[in-house]
Design a protein around this motif. Sequence first.
Motif, PDB file in Angstrom:
ATOM      1  N   SER A  79      27.430  21.076  38.222  1.00 62.33           N
ATOM      2  CA  SER A  79      28.589  21.965  38.059  1.00 62.33           C
ATOM      3  C   SER A  79      28.377  23.346  38.652  1.00 62.33           C
ATOM      4  O   SER A  79      29.298  23.944  39.212  1.00 62.33           O
ATOM      5  CB  SER A  79      28.922  22.122  36.568  1.00 62.33           C
ATOM      6  N   VAL A  80      27.166  23.869  38.519  1.00 63.92           N
ATOM      7  CA  VAL A  80      26.945  25.295  38.785  1.00 63.92           C
ATOM      8  C   VAL A  80      27.178  25.657  40.243  1.00 63.92           C
ATOM      9  O   VAL A  80      27.484  26.815  40.562  1.00 63.92           O
ATOM     10  CB  VAL A  80      25.510  25.694  38.342  1.00 63.92           C
ATOM     11  N   LEU A  81      27.087  24.712  41.149  1.00 65.69           N
ATOM     12  CA  LEU A  81      27.347  24.982  42.561  1.00 65.69           C
ATOM     13  C   LEU A  81      28.696  25.641  42.759  1.00 65.69           C
ATOM     14  O   LEU A  81      28.864  26.519  43.618  1.00 65.69           O
ATOM     15  CB  LEU A  81      27.263  23.666  43.344  1.00 65.69           C
ATOM     16  N   TYR A  82      29.678  25.259  41.950  1.00 63.63           N
ATOM     17  CA  TYR A  82      31.047  25.736  42.147  1.00 63.63           C
ATOM     18  C   TYR A  82      31.266  27.144  41.615  1.00 63.63           C
ATOM     19  O   TYR A  82      32.306  27.743  41.873  1.00 63.63           O
ATOM     20  CB  TYR A  82      32.026  24.738  41.535  1.00 63.63           C
ATOM     21  N   ALA A  83      30.275  27.687  40.919  1.00 66.38           N
ATOM     22  CA  ALA A  83      30.378  29.074  40.480  1.00 66.38           C
ATOM     23  C   ALA A  83      30.350  30.022  41.671  1.00 66.38           C
ATOM     24  O   ALA A  83      30.940  31.113  41.634  1.00 66.38           O
ATOM     25  CB  ALA A  83      29.232  29.403  39.520  1.00 66.38           C
ATOM     26  N   THR A  84      29.679  29.636  42.743  1.00 69.74           N
ATOM     27  CA  THR A  84      29.678  30.445  43.966  1.00 69.74           C
ATOM     28  C   THR A  84      30.550  29.829  45.056  1.00 69.74           C
ATOM     29  O   THR A  84      31.039  30.535  45.937  1.00 69.74           O
ATOM     30  CB  THR A  84      28.240  30.594  44.498  1.00 69.74           C
ATOM     31  N   TYR A  85      30.751  28.531  45.004  1.00 70.78           N
ATOM     32  CA  TYR A  85      31.540  27.822  46.016  1.00 70.78           C
ATOM     33  C   TYR A  85      33.004  28.275  45.983  1.00 70.78           C
ATOM     34  O   TYR A  85      33.605  28.576  47.020  1.00 70.78           O
ATOM     35  CB  TYR A  85      31.438  26.321  45.746  1.00 70.78           C
ATOM     36  N   ILE A  86      33.581  28.336  44.801  1.00 74.30           N
ATOM     37  CA  ILE A  86      35.013  28.610  44.664  1.00 74.30           C
ATOM     38  C   ILE A  86      35.402  30.035  45.030  1.00 74.30           C
ATOM     39  O   ILE A  86      36.364  30.246  45.781  1.00 74.30           O
ATOM     40  CB  ILE A  86      35.480  28.266  43.227  1.00 74.30           C
ATOM     41  N   PRO A  87      34.688  31.075  44.549  1.00 68.84           N
ATOM     42  CA  PRO A  87      35.153  32.445  44.809  1.00 68.84           C
ATOM     43  C   PRO A  87      35.202  32.841  46.276  1.00 68.84           C
ATOM     44  O   PRO A  87      35.926  33.777  46.643  1.00 68.84           O
ATOM     45  CB  PRO A  87      34.119  33.304  44.051  1.00 68.84           C
ATOM     46  N   PHE A  88      34.462  32.164  47.134  1.00 65.99           N
ATOM     47  CA  PHE A  88      34.398  32.584  48.535  1.00 65.99           C
ATOM     48  C   PHE A  88      35.356  31.825  49.447  1.00 65.99           C
ATOM     49  O   PHE A  88      35.393  32.087  50.648  1.00 65.99           O
ATOM     50  CB  PHE A  88      32.963  32.444  49.053  1.00 65.99           C
ATOM     51  N   MET A  89      36.132  30.899  48.910  1.00 64.89           N
ATOM     52  CA  MET A  89      37.036  30.128  49.756  1.00 64.89           C
ATOM     53  C   MET A  89      38.111  30.986  50.414  1.00 64.89           C
ATOM     54  O   MET A  89      38.307  30.923  51.631  1.00 64.89           O
ATOM     55  CB  MET A  89      37.686  29.016  48.932  1.00 64.89           C
ATOM     56  N   VAL A  90      38.812  31.776  49.633  1.00 62.25           N
ATOM     57  CA  VAL A  90      39.901  32.596  50.184  1.00 62.25           C
ATOM     58  C   VAL A  90      39.364  33.747  51.036  1.00 62.25           C
ATOM     59  O   VAL A  90      39.756  33.899  52.197  1.00 62.25           O
ATOM     60  CB  VAL A  90      40.817  33.112  49.066  1.00 62.25           C
ATOM     61  N   PRO A  91      38.457  34.590  50.512  1.00 58.06           N
ATOM     62  CA  PRO A  91      37.974  35.707  51.344  1.00 58.06           C
ATOM     63  C   PRO A  91      37.232  35.244  52.592  1.00 58.06           C
ATOM     64  O   PRO A  91      37.222  35.940  53.609  1.00 58.06           O
ATOM     65  CB  PRO A  91      37.046  36.491  50.402  1.00 58.06           C
ATOM     66  N   GLY A  92      36.613  34.063  52.538  1.00 58.82           N
ATOM     67  CA  GLY A  92      35.916  33.552  53.713  1.00 58.82           C
ATOM     68  C   GLY A  92      36.864  33.295  54.866  1.00 58.82           C
ATOM     69  O   GLY A  92      36.566  33.603  56.029  1.00 58.82           O
ATOM     70  N   VAL A  93      38.029  32.712  54.569  1.00 56.16           N
ATOM     71  CA  VAL A  93      39.032  32.466  55.610  1.00 56.16           C
ATOM     72  C   VAL A  93      39.560  33.784  56.162  1.00 56.16           C
ATOM     73  O   VAL A  93      39.689  33.967  57.379  1.00 56.16           O
ATOM     74  CB  VAL A  93      40.197  31.622  55.053  1.00 56.16           C
TER      75      VAL A  93
END
Length: 475
Positions: A79-93
């Motif tokens: 589960s913990v992977l998504y603690a950093t995976y999710i927040p960077f999706m929008v700003p990364g684009v």
Amino acid sequence: MSFEDKESPIEVDVQSLDEPIDIKAEKKLIHKFDYRLVPFFCVSYFFSSLDRSNIGNAKVAGMATDLNMTDAQFSNIASVLYATYIPFMVPGVWFMRRFARPKYYLGTMIIAWSLVTIFTIFVKSYGAMIVVRLLIGLCEGSYLSCMSVIATDYYFPHELARRSAYYFVASSFSGSFGGLIATGITAIKSGKLESWKYLYLIEGLLSLAAGIWVFIFFPDSPHVLTVTETEKKIQADRDRRKAVYMGDTKFSKPELWSALDWRLAVSIVIQFCQDICLYGFSTFLPVILKSGLGFNKMEAQYLTVPIYFLAGGLYLVQAEISDRLRKRGPVLMFGTSIAIIGYIILLAVKSSAVKYFACYLICFTLYLGTGLNEIWLASNTAPAFKRGTSISLNLSLGNVAGAVSPQVYRDAPDYTLGHAFTLGCLVVCLFAVALQSWGYKQKNKLHQEILESGVDNRTKSRKHGDDDPSFKFLT
């Protein structure tokens, strides 16, 4: 660079252009895009999926035992992977569109997560594995959303489903490949490393090679690939046909807020429910086969291979049907319905053979659900900034499922809670898809009425992008 993609939401009447379109030449250019772009997407997404989902193979290969890890702790590291995976999706684009060349941005991400994967061989504790998973999430966070937005630079909406199918099929093959590698590694009885660490070492080195390839050779835009005068003319024509509905491609607060509508909300529900299925199934499949169905360690690895191959093949067929029919909702509903039957079988029967058959039924929506829903949203959202924001938010919030699914798959060996929760999500998804399809049909009906009457009484609509009466939604 500006936050821009060049995609038309509708078909264009060829006769309305100043000069006729050379259909054969345009198809040849599209195929050129396929040859030069899709392999990068397929290979990179192959390794992205592999480096995220190989945790299940690693557990079966002995990781949990070597690190003295409980079932609850294993669920936590999944589960913990998504603690950093999710927040960077929008700003990364946003960052890529605003400041970075795609080849360097994507290549750097792949190289970074490859190095983290390789360095996993030094992990000796549960805490260290938590750190590794957080770093993987950080490095991969915006990769899929960037890839999805880049694809809309090259293709029209009715061309997208087939192309997205290619890299989601690559994701399914990563499951098969991971199973094959894990089968061989599980047989390793000697060496300086534990067998599961060889899994990370081999896959990390392969990912690193892919990252260097993308960093050097990935095209930055469609115009890089248009070399001849004919290609330039056709691409300019495609840009012109797309630009009618693009609007202002610069950052716009009104477009940002316009993305937050009912269509996005329903799409996020669909994405979340389908991601629950995808992440739960792909992460825990080797464990389910070993603990839940009673196969031995070796069988649990190689029996995953045909399942993933079928999932990839089904998505190719379903995406082709979706593009040909210009329909998204009915295809999604069919695949989800078959998967629901699969989960009912997993919960209702005792026979391991029948349960294994049920895994093949789940393949009907395993990659289709998340991939086609994402393309559905991209096809029906304009202009560019709104589309990019919508895609990123859809993937970000939908991927919350990646943190949730491991927490419901805790009740080994039967995983009744996990299967039941996934079944419930797919049922909710079925109704959400029906609602989304109905909503798009109503929008098309409204647009048609405006075109026929010449009267537009809407006061709050932007009157451009997907609010333009000429915009036709794919249902």
